[in-house]
Scaffold this motif. Structure first.
Motif, PDB file in Angstrom:
ATOM      1  N   GLU A 287       0.823  -1.208   0.000  1.00 30.96           N
ATOM      2  CA  GLU A 287       0.000   0.000   0.000  1.00 30.96           C
ATOM      3  C   GLU A 287       0.861   1.263   0.000  1.00 30.96           C
ATOM      4  OE1 GLU A 287      -2.950  -0.277  -0.661  1.00 30.96           O
ATOM      5  OE2 GLU A 287      -3.376  -2.349  -0.145  1.00 30.96           O
ATOM      6  N   ASP A 363     -13.705  -3.293  -0.775  1.00 28.83           N
ATOM      7  CA  ASP A 363     -13.003  -3.697   0.446  1.00 28.83           C
ATOM      8  C   ASP A 363     -11.516  -3.378   0.352  1.00 28.83           C
ATOM      9  OD1 ASP A 363     -15.074  -4.722   2.059  1.00 28.83           O
ATOM     10  OD2 ASP A 363     -15.144  -6.549   0.875  1.00 28.83           O
ATOM     11  N   SER A 364     -10.919  -3.651  -0.808  1.00 27.70           N
ATOM     12  CA  SER A 364      -9.490  -3.362  -0.989  1.00 27.70           C
ATOM     13  C   SER A 364      -9.226  -1.865  -0.968  1.00 27.70           C
ATOM     14  CB  SER A 364      -9.001  -3.960  -2.307  1.00 27.70           C
ATOM     15  OG  SER A 364      -9.112  -5.364  -2.306  1.00 27.70           O
ATOM     16  N   ARG A 366     -10.989   0.394   0.684  1.00 29.27           N
ATOM     17  CA  ARG A 366     -11.103   0.833   2.072  1.00 29.27           C
ATOM     18  C   ARG A 366      -9.879   0.417   2.878  1.00 29.27           C
ATOM     19  NH1 ARG A 366     -15.831  -1.421   5.948  1.00 29.27           N
ATOM     20  NH2 ARG A 366     -14.692  -3.340   5.468  1.00 29.27           N
ATOM     21  N   TYR A 367      -9.365  -0.803   2.631  1.00 29.53           N
ATOM     22  CA  TYR A 367      -8.172  -1.259   3.335  1.00 29.53           C
ATOM     23  C   TYR A 367      -6.984  -0.337   3.046  1.00 29.53           C
ATOM     24  CZ  TYR A 367      -4.367  -4.294   4.865  1.00 29.53           C
ATOM     25  OH  TYR A 367      -3.255  -4.792   5.498  1.00 29.53           O
ATOM     26  N   ARG A 370      -7.392   3.013   4.940  1.00 25.94           N
ATOM     27  CA  ARG A 370      -7.162   2.850   6.381  1.00 25.94           C
ATOM     28  C   ARG A 370      -5.692   2.588   6.684  1.00 25.94           C
ATOM     29  NH1 ARG A 370     -12.406  -0.582   8.709  1.00 25.94           N
ATOM     30  NH2 ARG A 370     -13.918   1.102   8.388  1.00 25.94           N
ATOM     31  N   ASP A 395     -13.741   6.979   4.458  1.00 25.78           N
ATOM     32  CA  ASP A 395     -13.474   5.662   3.890  1.00 25.78           C
ATOM     33  C   ASP A 395     -14.371   5.429   2.680  1.00 25.78           C
ATOM     34  OD1 ASP A 395     -11.663   5.171   5.862  1.00 25.78           O
ATOM     35  OD2 ASP A 395     -12.970   3.874   7.050  1.00 25.78           O
TER      36      ASP A 395
END
Length: 653
Positions: A287, A363-364, A366-367, A370, A395
């Motif tokens: 990331e 989902d990815s 948002r991950y 975060r 988010d």
């Protein structure tokens, strides 16, 4: 004077392309051959043995004519009419080779001569490459010469590794031919495509690579061809001083708790916190390097210069990454490495960039947001940054799923029993070391509910007989550290122990029993065949004895275990008897994690208390484990619905 030594045809270099240089004399000779004239007569009539080596003997003459006929037939199949192609295929099926008349021979030669034009990107590969090579390339979805060049450019020097029985030698011959045809094709084969991999050395030396802002940050088409971006992973990354963050606008003026002169130092200091958590370290590295590359290359800013609007722009970027940031999976030392992985169905343009972007799930996305917010929070806490712009960024919206886990890959009870029986039968065969290894892995996950990461790190010294077992019902227990660094103890079945003992015997190690508190040590699962790749050599360094059998017992990686299981399951799908079509489809969809779900569904079906299943699986919440109860209830209702449907059919009759 010594006689010249004859050279066996088997020792000559293999020709992978179809011969196009036949003369009128060759066509006349072949016409006579089709009319059943013996090769010896043809050699005397049409050729001079001193000038034409293939006319020296009748055997050599026959081989030359058969090779020419095969080539012309392949060209006719690729370029001739449908009626001619159908006739040739039917003749080959019936006689093993095409039986030509005078008319069909003329049609074949005309089709071949029409095809004797310069290669074109739209030409089928069968018109230029030999049938065996063509079949193997078509198996990878390559149909035309243009697609072959794009495939090579997309995959780089190791493009041939995924294609069965091509090999480095044939791959280099194909690339060499493509390079000679670049002018006619109007396509360029990248310079590193035919690089030779040296023993124990990567194709690209791991020097630092400086990345610079892109002149076309939008990634949109321009009048000039878009050049491939220079990108590099974090460990090889270097940025210009102006974008290093040494004088970033968001740098804190207070005393900094970490020794970080610039943004790269700060990123590495943050990641160093997770040096003992390899999965977390790998995820956070991915990331942060994505974000850093985006900031420098596409945004033209240092990480410590970014504001809220920049973070919002990156959040939008995650929805559809720039195609130039996307590529197929390559080693991190390769210049073809890209921050985002291209889906398997993705393709590449002639310039090597992905023709469509990878799509990250909500989902990815948002991950990623975060993970970046947490990193910036830490940099503020250690006084490297003055503020955290990600605090003002919401988010990405994610739909809350009713079922967090996808457990539909769990095997039904009947298929699970068939698989176990088949694994036992194949493991009993002589030399079936790989089958014994995969049986031990599958039973360890399917009978003890282990994740693939847990099975990969499980060790013999943590396996021992349980105090609660008896002579009639012996029970062994395995202690592992699982998800979230939580330690738990799981039971190990007698069948798993038998499989593990056989696997250890293949590794020439004594599985043994616990004696005097000093059990044997080593990974429960380890490769019995060490691949001769650089990564494997580094991981499984040879011991003092110099034998691969006494390697450093590194054990499987989680990904390696998954690949082993996937490969062996595919073989079972193709070769296992007594499987229905539905069972073959289920087994084909299964992966390593499916056996953990199989344990969950089967144990619940056998009325094992849910709290016990929760402890074995290592779920933090009982609610997670109840998903298996719901799955069993769904299966029951589906079976009863089918029963009702069959009753209704009988009543109608």
């Amino acid at each position: 004077m010594a006689e010249p030594r004859s050279v066996s045809p088997d020792t000559l270099p293999e020709k992978l392309t179809l011969e196009r240089g036949y003369t009128s004399k060759d066509f006349t000779a072949l016409r006579a051959y089709v009319q059943r004239i013996p090769p010896a007569v043809i050699a005397r009539t049409y050729y001079d043995p001193d000038e034409d080596p293939h006319a020296a003997t009748s055997v050599a003459m026959g081989r030359h004519l058969n090779r020419m006929l095969d080539t012309l037939v392949q060209l006719a199949l690729a370029h001739g009419s449908k009626a001619l192609a159908d006739y040739l295929r039917a003749s080959i099926r019936k006689h093993g080779q095409p039986k030509l008349t005078a008319v069909t021979f003329r049609m074949v030669t005309e089709a071949a001569q029409l095809a004797a034009m310069p290669p074109h990107p739209d030409h089928p590969i069968g018109a230029w490459l030999r049938p065996r090579v063509t079949r193997r390339l078509k198996g990878e979805g390559i149909a035309t010469l243009g697609e072959l060049v794009a495939f090579c450019n997309r995959r780089g020097a190791s493009w041939w590794r995924s294609i069965p029985r091509i090999g480095r030698g044939r791959a280099r011959a194909i690339v060499s031919w493509l390079r000679r045809q670049q002018t006619a094709l109007g396509l360029t084969v990248d310079a590193d495509v035919d690089s030779v991999e040296q023993d124990c050395l990567p194709l690209v030396v791991a020097e630092l690579v400086e990345v610079v802002p892109d002149s076309n940050p939008s990634g949109q088409a321009t009048d000039r061809p878009t050049r491939r971006l220079t990108l590099a992973p974090l460990e090889r990354l270097s940025v210009p001083h102006a974008l290093s963050g040494a004088n970033g606008e968001n740098r804190s003026t207070a005393f900094c708790y970490i020794q970080a002169k610039h943004d790269l130092d700060a990123v590495r200091a943050y990641l160093n916190r997770y040096r003992d958590q390899p999965k977390t370290l790998r995820a956070y590295t991915k990331e942060l390097e994505r974000f850093l590359l985006w900031a420098v290359v596409l945004r033209g800013k240092a990480l410590s210069d970014l504001r809220v609007d920049d973070c919002e722009a990156y959040k939008d970027f995650l929805k559809s990454p720039d195609p130039r940031f996307v590529g197929e999976r390559f080693a991190r030392h390769s210049p073809r490495w890209r921050p985002f992985a291209l889906p398997k169905s993705g393709t590449s343009g002639a310039d090597g960039s992905a023709s469509r972007s990878a799509t990250l799930s909500p989902d990815s996305q948002r991950y990623a947001v975060r993970a970046l917010r947490a990193a910036f929070t830490w940099w503020v806490d250690v006084r490297y940054l003055a503020g955290n712009p990600w605090k003002a960024v919401n988010d990405p919206v994610v739909v809350k799923r009713a079922c967090v886990m996808k457990i539909e890959r769990a095997l039904p009870a009947d298929l699970w029993r068939k698989l176990r029986d088949e694994l036992d039968a194949r493991s009993a065969e002589e030399g079936a070391r790989q089958w014994r290894a995969v049986r031990a892995a599958i039973l360890l996950m399917g009978d003890s509910g282990l994740r693939r990461e847990e099975a990969a790190i499980a060790r013999r010294e943590n396996l021992s007989p349980s105090f609660y077992g008896t002579l009639e019902r012996p029970v062994w227990e395995l202690t592992i550290v699982g998800k979230g660094q939580r330690e738990r103890t799981v039971p190990v079945s007698a069948a798993t122990l038998v499989a593990l003992r056989a696997h250890w015997a293949d590794r020439r190690k004594v599985f043994g029993a616990v004696e005097d508190g000093n059990p044997p040590s080593g990974p429960l699962l380890a490769p019995v065949i060490i691949p001769s790749t650089d990564a494997s050599r580094r991981r499984h360094r040879k011991g003092r004895g110099g034998s691969a059998l006494h390697a450093n017992e590194a054990g499987y990686t989680a990904d390696g275990l998954n690949r082993l299981i996937g490969r062996m399951l595919n073989e079972l799908v193709e070769t296992m008897n007594a499987l229905s079509l539905d069972e073959r489809m289920r087994l084909g969809r299964a992966n390593a994690h499916a056996f953990r779900h199989t344990f969950g569904t089967q144990s619940v079906a056998e009325e094992v208390p849910v709290d016990v299943v929760q402890k074995v699986l290592g779920h933090a919440s009982l609610q997670t484990t109840t998903i298996y109860v719901q799955a069993e209830k769904k299966r029951m209702l589906e079976e009863i619905a089918g029963y009702y449907s069959r009753l209704q059919t009988l009543d109608d009759i």
